[in-house]
Motif scaffolding. Structure first.
Motif, PDB file in Angstrom:
ATOM      1  N   TYR A   1      69.640  29.694   1.903  1.00  0.00           N
ATOM      2  CA  TYR A   1      69.050  29.252   3.206  1.00  0.00           C
ATOM      3  C   TYR A   1      70.087  28.535   4.034  1.00  0.00           C
ATOM      4  O   TYR A   1      70.035  28.870   5.328  1.00  0.00           O
ATOM      5  CB  TYR A   1      67.925  28.192   2.876  1.00  0.00           C
ATOM      6  CG  TYR A   1      67.271  27.377   4.231  1.00  0.00           C
ATOM      7  CD1 TYR A   1      66.996  28.217   5.207  1.00  0.00           C
ATOM      8  CD2 TYR A   1      67.932  26.102   4.261  1.00  0.00           C
ATOM      9  CE1 TYR A   1      66.771  27.237   6.430  1.00  0.00           C
ATOM     10  CE2 TYR A   1      67.772  25.410   5.375  1.00  0.00           C
ATOM     11  CZ  TYR A   1      67.167  25.935   6.473  1.00  0.00           C
ATOM     12  OH  TYR A   1      66.922  25.279   7.593  1.00  0.00           O
ATOM     13  N   GLU A   2      70.823  27.745   3.462  1.00  0.00           N
ATOM     14  CA  GLU A   2      71.583  26.800   4.416  1.00  0.00           C
ATOM     15  C   GLU A   2      72.774  27.617   4.904  1.00  0.00           C
ATOM     16  O   GLU A   2      73.096  27.481   6.238  1.00  0.00           O
ATOM     17  CB  GLU A   2      72.420  25.812   3.795  1.00  0.00           C
ATOM     18  CG  GLU A   2      71.636  24.535   3.512  1.00  0.00           C
ATOM     19  CD  GLU A   2      70.801  24.508   2.119  1.00  0.00           C
ATOM     20  OE1 GLU A   2      70.836  25.788   1.239  1.00  0.00           O
ATOM     21  OE2 GLU A   2      69.635  24.026   1.803  1.00  0.00           O
ATOM     22  N   SER A   3      73.155  28.662   4.384  1.00  0.00           N
ATOM     23  CA  SER A   3      74.095  29.462   4.935  1.00  0.00           C
ATOM     24  C   SER A   3      73.635  30.415   5.822  1.00  0.00           C
ATOM     25  O   SER A   3      74.000  30.573   7.115  1.00  0.00           O
ATOM     26  CB  SER A   3      74.948  30.492   3.830  1.00  0.00           C
ATOM     27  OG  SER A   3      75.506  29.568   2.718  1.00  0.00           O
ATOM     28  N   ALA A   4      72.334  30.907   5.641  1.00  0.00           N
ATOM     29  CA  ALA A   4      71.483  31.863   6.706  1.00  0.00           C
ATOM     30  C   ALA A   4      71.432  31.078   7.964  1.00  0.00           C
ATOM     31  O   ALA A   4      71.603  31.661   9.157  1.00  0.00           O
ATOM     32  CB  ALA A   4      70.560  32.376   6.130  1.00  0.00           C
ATOM     33  N   ALA A   5      70.892  29.754   7.645  1.00  0.00           N
ATOM     34  CA  ALA A   5      70.826  29.022   8.786  1.00  0.00           C
ATOM     35  C   ALA A   5      71.744  28.504   9.769  1.00  0.00           C
ATOM     36  O   ALA A   5      71.855  28.830  10.960  1.00  0.00           O
ATOM     37  CB  ALA A   5      69.873  27.732   8.438  1.00  0.00           C
TER      38      ALA A   5
ATOM     39  N   ASN B   1      71.794  28.760  13.637  1.00  0.00           N
ATOM     40  CA  ASN B   1      72.370  27.783  14.373  1.00  0.00           C
ATOM     41  C   ASN B   1      73.357  28.295  15.461  1.00  0.00           C
ATOM     42  O   ASN B   1      73.658  27.490  16.356  1.00  0.00           O
ATOM     43  CB  ASN B   1      72.899  27.013  13.388  1.00  0.00           C
ATOM     44  CG  ASN B   1      73.402  25.502  14.072  1.00  0.00           C
ATOM     45  OD1 ASN B   1      72.784  24.672  14.564  1.00  0.00           O
ATOM     46  ND2 ASN B   1      74.730  25.051  13.930  1.00  0.00           N
ATOM     47  N   LEU B   2      73.596  29.666  15.492  1.00  0.00           N
ATOM     48  CA  LEU B   2      74.518  30.242  16.066  1.00  0.00           C
ATOM     49  C   LEU B   2      73.845  31.170  17.081  1.00  0.00           C
ATOM     50  O   LEU B   2      74.527  32.007  17.594  1.00  0.00           O
ATOM     51  CB  LEU B   2      75.934  30.555  15.399  1.00  0.00           C
ATOM     52  CG  LEU B   2      76.627  29.737  14.545  1.00  0.00           C
ATOM     53  CD1 LEU B   2      77.896  30.591  13.491  1.00  0.00           C
ATOM     54  CD2 LEU B   2      76.987  28.460  15.120  1.00  0.00           C
TER      55      LEU B   2
ATOM     56  N   SER C   1      73.885  18.952   7.505  1.00  0.00           N
ATOM     57  CA  SER C   1      73.250  20.088   6.960  1.00  0.00           C
ATOM     58  C   SER C   1      72.072  20.964   7.617  1.00  0.00           C
ATOM     59  O   SER C   1      71.837  20.341   8.571  1.00  0.00           O
ATOM     60  CB  SER C   1      72.733  19.799   5.312  1.00  0.00           C
ATOM     61  OG  SER C   1      73.732  19.535   4.618  1.00  0.00           O
ATOM     62  N   ALA C   2      71.580  21.780   7.076  1.00  0.00           N
ATOM     63  CA  ALA C   2      70.688  22.753   7.776  1.00  0.00           C
ATOM     64  C   ALA C   2      69.282  22.250   7.923  1.00  0.00           C
ATOM     65  O   ALA C   2      68.235  22.987   7.955  1.00  0.00           O
ATOM     66  CB  ALA C   2      70.809  24.202   7.102  1.00  0.00           C
ATOM     67  N   TYR C   3      69.042  20.889   8.028  1.00  0.00           N
ATOM     68  CA  TYR C   3      67.646  20.511   8.302  1.00  0.00           C
ATOM     69  C   TYR C   3      67.833  19.426   9.347  1.00  0.00           C
ATOM     70  O   TYR C   3      68.486  18.447   9.253  1.00  0.00           O
ATOM     71  CB  TYR C   3      67.146  19.698   6.993  1.00  0.00           C
ATOM     72  CG  TYR C   3      67.202  20.803   5.931  1.00  0.00           C
ATOM     73  CD1 TYR C   3      66.086  21.541   5.625  1.00  0.00           C
ATOM     74  CD2 TYR C   3      68.401  20.758   4.982  1.00  0.00           C
ATOM     75  CE1 TYR C   3      66.138  22.320   4.316  1.00  0.00           C
ATOM     76  CE2 TYR C   3      68.399  21.678   3.982  1.00  0.00           C
ATOM     77  CZ  TYR C   3      67.214  22.555   3.561  1.00  0.00           C
ATOM     78  OH  TYR C   3      67.386  23.367   2.578  1.00  0.00           O
TER      79      TYR C   3
ATOM     80  N   HIS D   1      72.295  17.230   2.842  1.00  0.00           N
ATOM     81  CA  HIS D   1      71.038  17.195   2.384  1.00  0.00           C
ATOM     82  C   HIS D   1      70.779  16.837   1.003  1.00  0.00           C
ATOM     83  O   HIS D   1      69.642  16.380   0.592  1.00  0.00           O
ATOM     84  CB  HIS D   1      70.400  18.655   2.744  1.00  0.00           C
ATOM     85  CG  HIS D   1      70.996  19.701   2.205  1.00  0.00           C
ATOM     86  ND1 HIS D   1      72.077  20.305   2.218  1.00  0.00           N
ATOM     87  CD2 HIS D   1      70.239  20.313   1.043  1.00  0.00           C
ATOM     88  CE1 HIS D   1      72.210  21.474   1.530  1.00  0.00           C
ATOM     89  NE2 HIS D   1      71.204  21.448   0.610  1.00  0.00           N
ATOM     90  N   THR D   2      71.569  17.233   0.015  1.00  0.00           N
ATOM     91  CA  THR D   2      71.406  17.016  -1.488  1.00  0.00           C
ATOM     92  C   THR D   2      71.298  15.721  -1.790  1.00  0.00           C
ATOM     93  O   THR D   2      70.638  15.449  -2.847  1.00  0.00           O
ATOM     94  CB  THR D   2      72.411  17.947  -2.335  1.00  0.00           C
ATOM     95  OG1 THR D   2      73.602  17.468  -2.326  1.00  0.00           O
ATOM     96  CG2 THR D   2      72.265  19.538  -2.137  1.00  0.00           C
ATOM     97  N   ARG D   3      71.697  14.849  -0.913  1.00  0.00           N
ATOM     98  CA  ARG D   3      71.655  13.432  -1.447  1.00  0.00           C
ATOM     99  C   ARG D   3      70.249  12.891  -1.490  1.00  0.00           C
ATOM    100  O   ARG D   3      69.718  12.414  -2.321  1.00  0.00           O
ATOM    101  CB  ARG D   3      72.515  12.535  -0.567  1.00  0.00           C
ATOM    102  CG  ARG D   3      74.093  12.362  -0.967  1.00  0.00           C
ATOM    103  CD  ARG D   3      74.567  13.167  -2.106  1.00  0.00           C
ATOM    104  NE  ARG D   3      75.593  12.528  -2.730  1.00  0.00           N
ATOM    105  CZ  ARG D   3      76.707  13.016  -3.314  1.00  0.00           C
ATOM    106  NH1 ARG D   3      76.306  14.359  -3.549  1.00  0.00           N
ATOM    107  NH2 ARG D   3      77.686  12.359  -3.923  1.00  0.00           N
ATOM    108  N   ALA D   4      69.407  13.192  -0.163  1.00  0.00           N
ATOM    109  CA  ALA D   4      68.244  12.655  -0.035  1.00  0.00           C
ATOM    110  C   ALA D   4      67.382  13.886   0.783  1.00  0.00           C
ATOM    111  O   ALA D   4      67.131  13.467   1.953  1.00  0.00           O
ATOM    112  CB  ALA D   4      68.064  11.280   0.157  1.00  0.00           C
TER     113      ALA D   4
END
Ligand code: SF4
Length: 602
Positions: free
Chosen positions: A320-324, A329-330, A433-435, A456-459
């Protein structure tokens, strides 16, 4: 007393001298720090504490710790994770990243609980670990090669087809500060520039081969709890959907909730999200599944572009993060292009989130006239400009033209173009990150206080707050962030993947039971969480030692300044006053001072 789970051996390799030693792992360190990220944080803290001068993350004095965990490689759901820990060239502070696949499992089978790599090899080389045989192999022929090509070169050089290899691409060789290390084709340890640290050490690859049985205290008990765990995961109503789409299922969720990064985080809903979601991937591009060691969830999607301009592109992913970040995002929705961009990032070894964040800022910067075509080697980058994006990615990896500045990441970009300060979304030098977090102050706090920057993976609290947090107080939201920051390191310390817990609600108590069966040590969840909370204090202490304080604990400026223009989160923006309050609450709950100093020193 610990009765399993560890070899009590740390391999220490000095690339400058070519010497290696096996040093014993202290049982107390194993107990207190558990493994993986925990060991890495301890060793990096020791490095910072014992150094008389500030350490250059790209200097030979920096160390790279590679550490699986005591559960890695065992019959346990999703137990194929391995941590890379170092001082980050992207941020200048503590950094870590975890990688799946089978590399960490093989490292355990070679008989090591962790490897510490220091120094700099005289020429481009591979470190080959074959049980107790350690070789540093010159590898000049691998210069400029992709990660996949490098794996083949290393296998030829070692004469061992079964070596498990983690390697860097040309971006790592050129010390692009958001370069990754890659294994198993497209499993990466990304974000904070581990590829650059390897490149700075002239370390093109680490290859491992192991033949040892892993130490387990009570195999029968482990088999029982693991069987139960695998059944628990397989019985979840979303299990097969997860296998079908993996993290790509998040595209629709993020778009529906109004948190999808769109046009450089200006918007949160993408009008063409249905062209780049998990269903499009499944229907038109997916040709197979892939999984890390021991994982029944198999979230990896092997995709092939069968026609058109990108015909023949084959890649695992994107997530997801890569796709977004490379897509919405671009302003790009062509899924074949997203696959091509994802494959290119994997080949050259660049982080997709940071690449998308930086290119998005350049696009918005040009659109708003704060940077010009002259700034980008005469190029105008428009939203959705697929060729332009792919060209910039290559330039970053090769440090060509403007790519030389961009490869320095957010800190170098803002030093050259301070006018991008409100546009480039980053924290502590790491791209967001992507959020989008404007509708969820807990997510903004998670980004702001993350020990590695805006990751994002921290919290990852955004979904919980948006779905359930309507009546929560700031105290509740700070508690949620702290809980995530404490529980999430545990997965990296154990050497397991956190996705069963996140996506399928796999209860965390299973990990306490796995740990007890493997090590023979019964511990409460509170006790284990106290260990990971200590790790968070320790990494904060490293960062404070390197100059981090309250001033660095804020989300990107956009979070405070630009209300979401449309969609379900329309009008959302984080108030600075509220953020100061929640930051005070967070510090107090953590036992940190008002300036963000933790109660422990290195
Ligand atoms: S869920 Fe995905 S990332 Fe996690 S272990 Fe399984 S295959 Fe690997």
């Amino acid at each position: 007393m610990i009765k399993g789970g560890y070899f009590f051996s740390i391999l220490d390799v000095d690339l400058t001298s070519g010497e290696s030693n096996v040093v014993p792992l202290d049982e107390k360190v194993a107990y207190d720090y558990i493994g993986g990220r925990g060991f890495g944080a301890r060793f990096v803290a020791d490095l910072v504490k014992n150094s008389r001068k500030r350490i250059d993350p790209l200097g030979p004095e920096n160390i790279l710790v590679i550490a699986p965990g005591p559960l890695s490689g065992l019959y346990i759901p999703a137990a194929g994770k391995n941590s890379f820990v170092t001082l980050s060239p992207a941020t200048g502070i503590y950094g870590d990243s975890s990688m799946g696949g089978v590399f960490g499992v093989e490292l355990r089978q070679a008989g090591y609980d962790a490897v510490i790599i220091r120094g700099r090899a005289p020429e481009l080389s591979a470190l080959a670990i074959d049980d107790g045989r350690i070789n540093i192999i010159p590898l000049p022929e691998a210069r400029g090669k992709t990660t996949l090509e490098t794996e083949q070169i290393v296998r030829q050089a070692t004469g061992d087809e079964d070596m498990k290899i983690a390697s860097i691409g040309v971006a790592g060789e050129n010390c692009a500060v958001f370069s990754c290390v890659n294994t198993d084709w497209s499993r990466n340890a990304g974000r904070i520039g581990i590829g650059a640290v390897m490149g700075s050490k002239n370390l093109k690859a680490v290859a491992v081969r192991g033949s040892k049985d892993l130490p387990v205290h009570d195999l029968d008990a482990l088999m029982d709890v693991s069987r139960e765990g695998y059944e628990h995961i397989a019985s979840h109503e979303l299990f097969s959907f997860w296998q079908d789409q993996g993290l790509m299922s998040v595209v629709d969720y993020a778009n529906t909730m109004g948190i999808l990064p769109t046009y450089n985080f200006q918007q949160t809903v993408f009008e063409r999200a249905d062209k780049m979601n998990g269903y499009i991937m499944e229907d038109r591009y997916k040709i197979g599944d892939s999984a890390c060691f021991g994982c029944s969830m198999s979230c990896g999607n092997i995709c092939l572009v069968k026609e058109g301009k990108y015909r023949g592109t084959v890649t695992e992913g994107p997530e997801y993060e890569s796709a977004a970040m490379l897509g919405s995002n671009l302003g790009a929705s062509n899924f074949a292009y997203i696959l091509k961009a994802n494959a290119l990032c994997d080949e050259v070894g660049l982080d997709t989130i940071s690449s998308g964040g930086i290119i998005g800022a350049l696009m918005e910067g040009q659109e708003k006239g704060v940077i010009s075509a002259d700034d980008l080697d005469g190029k105008t980058l428009n939203w959705g400009d697929e060729d332009g994006i792919l060209e910039i990615i290559s330039k970053i990896a090769n440090r060509e033209g403007v790519g030389d500045t961009l490869a320095g990441g957010s800190r170098a970009i803002l030093a050259r173009w301070p006018q991008l300060t409100g546009i480039l979304c980053q924290v502590k030098g790491l791209e967001q990150s992507a959020y989008d977090s404007r509708a969820a102050i807990s997510m903004a706090l998670g980004y702001g206080t993350s020990d590695i920057g805006a990751h994002h993976t921290r919290a990852w609290t955004v979904a919980r707050e948006l779905e359930n947090g309507e009546n929560w107080s700031l105290q509740d939201k700070a508690d949620l962030v702290i809980y995530h920051q404490n529980v999430r390191p545990l997965f990296d310390m154990f050497g397991v993947c956190r996705l069963p817990w996140i996506e399928l609600g796999f209860p965390e108590d299973y990990y306490r039971r796995f740990y007890a069966a493997v090590t023979g040590v019964e511990r409460t969840m509170e006790d284990l969480l106290a260990c990971s909370s200590h790790i968070y204090d320790l990494t904060r202490s490293i960062n404070v030692n390197l100059g981090i304080s309250r001033k660095d604990d804020y989300p990107p400026a956009r979070t405070f300044e630009d209300p979401v223009p449309s969609g379900p989160t329309k009008g959302s923006v984080v108030s600075r006053e509220e953020y100061e309050k929640i930051l005070d609450i967070y510090y107090e709950k953590r036992g940190w001072s008002a300036e963000g100093e933790p109660p422990i020193s290195l």
